[in-house]
Design a protein around this motif. Structure first.
Motif, PDB file in Angstrom:
ATOM      1  N   GLN A  69      28.221   1.800  21.778  1.00 24.13           N
ATOM      2  CA  GLN A  69      28.712   3.241  22.238  1.00 24.13           C
ATOM      3  C   GLN A  69      27.017   2.972  22.977  1.00 24.13           C
ATOM      4  N   VAL A  70      26.329   2.757  21.864  1.00 26.18           N
ATOM      5  CA  VAL A  70      24.619   3.024  22.250  1.00 26.18           C
ATOM      6  C   VAL A  70      24.177   2.294  22.891  1.00 26.18           C
ATOM      7  N   LEU A  71      24.762   0.845  22.624  1.00 20.92           N
ATOM      8  CA  LEU A  71      24.558  -0.189  23.356  1.00 20.92           C
ATOM      9  C   LEU A  71      24.815  -0.598  25.543  1.00 20.92           C
ATOM     10  N   SER A  72      26.144   0.245  25.012  1.00 22.83           N
ATOM     11  CA  SER A  72      26.761   0.426  26.136  1.00 22.83           C
ATOM     12  C   SER A  72      26.478   0.971  27.257  1.00 22.83           C
ATOM     13  N   THR A  73      25.150   2.151  26.969  1.00 19.26           N
ATOM     14  CA  THR A  73      24.770   2.727  28.551  1.00 19.26           C
ATOM     15  C   THR A  73      23.125   1.750  28.962  1.00 19.26           C
ATOM     16  N   PRO A 244      35.029  12.524  34.396  1.00 19.49           N
ATOM     17  CA  PRO A 244      34.049  11.668  33.707  1.00 19.49           C
ATOM     18  C   PRO A 244      33.102  11.368  34.480  1.00 19.49           C
ATOM     19  N   ILE A 245      32.259  11.037  33.839  1.00 20.17           N
ATOM     20  CA  ILE A 245      30.539  11.277  34.369  1.00 20.17           C
ATOM     21  C   ILE A 245      30.230   9.100  35.215  1.00 20.17           C
ATOM     22  N   PRO A 285      28.658   8.303  28.031  1.00 23.34           N
ATOM     23  CA  PRO A 285      29.352   8.584  29.056  1.00 23.34           C
ATOM     24  C   PRO A 285      30.370   8.964  28.899  1.00 23.34           C
ATOM     25  N   GLY A 286      31.297   8.573  27.491  1.00 27.97           N
ATOM     26  CA  GLY A 286      32.510   9.060  27.204  1.00 27.97           C
ATOM     27  C   GLY A 286      32.766  10.656  26.887  1.00 27.97           C
ATOM     28  N   LEU A 403      17.658   9.824  23.848  1.00 30.91           N
ATOM     29  CA  LEU A 403      16.425   9.595  24.874  1.00 30.91           C
ATOM     30  C   LEU A 403      16.825   8.325  25.502  1.00 30.91           C
ATOM     31  N   LEU A 404      17.312   7.630  24.600  1.00 33.93           N
ATOM     32  CA  LEU A 404      17.243   6.020  25.230  1.00 33.93           C
ATOM     33  C   LEU A 404      19.609   6.400  26.123  1.00 33.93           C
ATOM     34  N   ASN A 405      19.835   7.121  25.238  1.00 37.78           N
ATOM     35  CA  ASN A 405      20.755   7.581  26.326  1.00 37.78           C
ATOM     36  C   ASN A 405      20.673   7.759  27.441  1.00 37.78           C
TER      37      ASN A 405
END
Length: 516
Positions: A69-73, A244-245, A285-286, A403-405
């Protein structure tokens, strides 16, 4: 043995889905590649790489899904097809059966589902690594969302955390960077956050706190909890309606100002971190929607409060001073702050640390997000921290992740966004409120009730301090009493000063209605 079995399972999964192509790409030893090719002889990899990566992470469990999930952003680090597949981990993990969900709800509330809800949708609207969500309607007509914890999550997460703790002990014992990286403390922080996420009552409490904090900002909406229907495994909350954003074109078609939305996201993040010290720490984003209803048009909608971060007043002030020094390009002050906090050894030369920080940060100022990567900046900073033996702060790991998200989200919404110029005015206003004249008067008003209680006791305390009877007249006791009298005089001065501040605060509070 349990750790060994889990390691074997992870290796088998990596090989089964062909992830060794990436994992071993940096190995120069030919024998490693030959050994893997022998083990995987006859393997067929028909699916695209992104799909295989997503399916492998789903199979490995919640901790790996969180990583995905983190990597997907971070679309700046991934090909588009891989990023699109990983984005499905945000709310499109394969659900568990509807019959199981109904049984879990009835078990949590100890009554038939028809006795609780007028309607209950069997098909989940969202399914993630920890829980899935069903829409329902209460008997009084309120539309709600029902979040149900996945069965068996605790055992799976405990096994993976036990493995991480073992790896952390090895790193701590054998790595030259073990002391600086503090792997055990970092894993302990991760352990706390994941177990907090498994307690849905805690998640509901987090949502209620965030809702109170954000009430006056008019930028973020948080669902109201139905406390009569909240348990550790099932919670019921107000149903939120939004887009959804990640569906940016749909938002544009609805008339949402995407650039303003990106700026508002930065404001929300810094408000939660520096004003409240309590921030949503799972902002992929989810978990983020945007309202297009006329009354709340353009506001963010936050969902899933299982992971929140907290900061102490000391952490907030230190971070704010660092950010402001960065924004002003005052690298000497950044170096001094690291020394003052004890994050670097006392003998570190300020000028050398200042030069290293300047080399990392200077190339990235006055550039939009599309031309920089905060991830690359952090990587360079980590390399610099290794050189100067900067100690990792476990309590800030979650903030770094968030912060990365936020940067990944901002990059998707508005690649032209200047993160620095957007955040700098907010932080300067916050620092003025903390350490400026306005902040002084606010703190005096806050402490006024305490001093008002202390003032009536002041004469008695002074009398006791100045007229304490002497029971013995030995030289040692006389010397002790002389020292005590000096201490009493100091205490008297402190109390009188405190009384003066209290009187001033009381006067300011009394005059405030006339001062506007």
């Amino acid at each position: 043995m349990r750790h060994l079995a889990r390691l074997i399972y992870i290796v088998v999964t990596v090989l089964r889905y062909g992830l060794d192509e990436v994992a071993l790409s940096g190995f120069r030893q030919r024998w490693v590649r030959v050994m893997v090719s022998v083990v995987t002889f006859g393997r067929r990899l028909d699916a695209p790489p992104g799909q295989r990566l997503r399916e492998a992470l789903e199979r490995l469990g919640p901790i790996f899904v969180k990583f995905g999930q983190v990597l997907s952003t971070r679309r700046d680090l991934l090909p588009d097809d891989v990023a699109d597949e990983l984005a499905r981990l945000q709310d499109d993990v394969p659900p568990f059966p509807a019959a199981v969900a109904r049984a879990l709800v009835e078990k949590a509330f100890k009554r038939p589902i028809e006795a609780i809800f007028a309607t209950f949708e069997a098909e989940p609207v969202a399914s993630a690594s920890i829980a899935q969500v069903h829409f329902a309607t209460l008997k009084d007509g309120r539309e709600v969302a029902v979040k149900v914890l996945r069965p068996g999550m605790l055992a799976i997460i405990d096994d993976d955390l036990s493995l991480l703790r073992t790896l952390a002990r090895w790193i701590d014992r054998w790595s030259v960077d073990g002391k600086r990286l503090k792997p055990r403390e970092v894993v302990a922080e991760f352990d706390n956050y994941l177990h907090d996420e498994l307690d849905l009552v805690r998640e509901a409490a987090n949502g209620a706190q965030l809702r109170r904090n954000m009430e006056g900002l008019d930028l973020l909406m948080v669902p109201e909890m139905v406390w009569d229907l909240c348990t550790q495994s099932v919670i019921v909350m107000e149903r939120m309606k939004g887009v959804p954003i990640s569906q940016r074109q749909r938002l544009r078609d609805a008339g949402v100002d995407i650039k303003k939305l990106a700026r508002d996201g930065v404001t929300i993040f810094f408000t939660q971190v520096f004003r409240d010290g309590f921030f949503h720490a799972d902002m992929h984003p989810g978990n983020i929607q945007v309202s297009i209803a006329p009354a709340t048009f353009g506001r963010y909608v936050a969902l899933d409060f299982g992971i929140v971060g907290t900061l102490t007043e000391v952490d907030k002030e230190y971070l704010a001073q660092n950010f402001i020094a960065f924004f002003r390009r005052d690298y000497k002050r950044v170096a001094e702050l690291h020394l003052e906090s004890g994050w670097v050894p006392a003998g570190t030369r300020v000028d050398e640390l200042e030069g290293a920080i300047r080399a990392v940060c200077e190339p990235h100022f006055d550039r939009p997000l599309k031309d920089i990567s905060l991830g690359q900046v952090l990587l360079r900073l980590f390399q610099t921290s290794r050189r100067f033996n900067v100690e990792i702060q476990p309590q800030l790991v979650l903030l770094q992740k968030t912060l990365l998200n936020v940067e990944g989200l901002g990059r998707q919404l508005d690649p032209e966004l200047d993160l620095w110029s957007t955040a700098k005015p907010f932080l300067e206003r916050w620092m003025d409120a903390q350490v400026g004249v306005r902040g002084l008067f606010e703190r005096m008003k806050k402490e006024a009730p305490h001093y008002a209680q202390l003032l009536p006791e002041l004469p008695r305390l002074l009398h006791q301090a100045l007229h304490r009877p002497h029971r013995e007249e030995s030289p040692a006791l006389l010397a002790l009493l002389a020292e005590q009298r000096r201490t009493n005089r100091l205490l008297t001065a402190v109390l009188l000063t405190a009384g003066g501040f209290a009187a001033g605060a009381a006067v300011m509070a009394w005059l405030q209605p006339w001062m506007g």
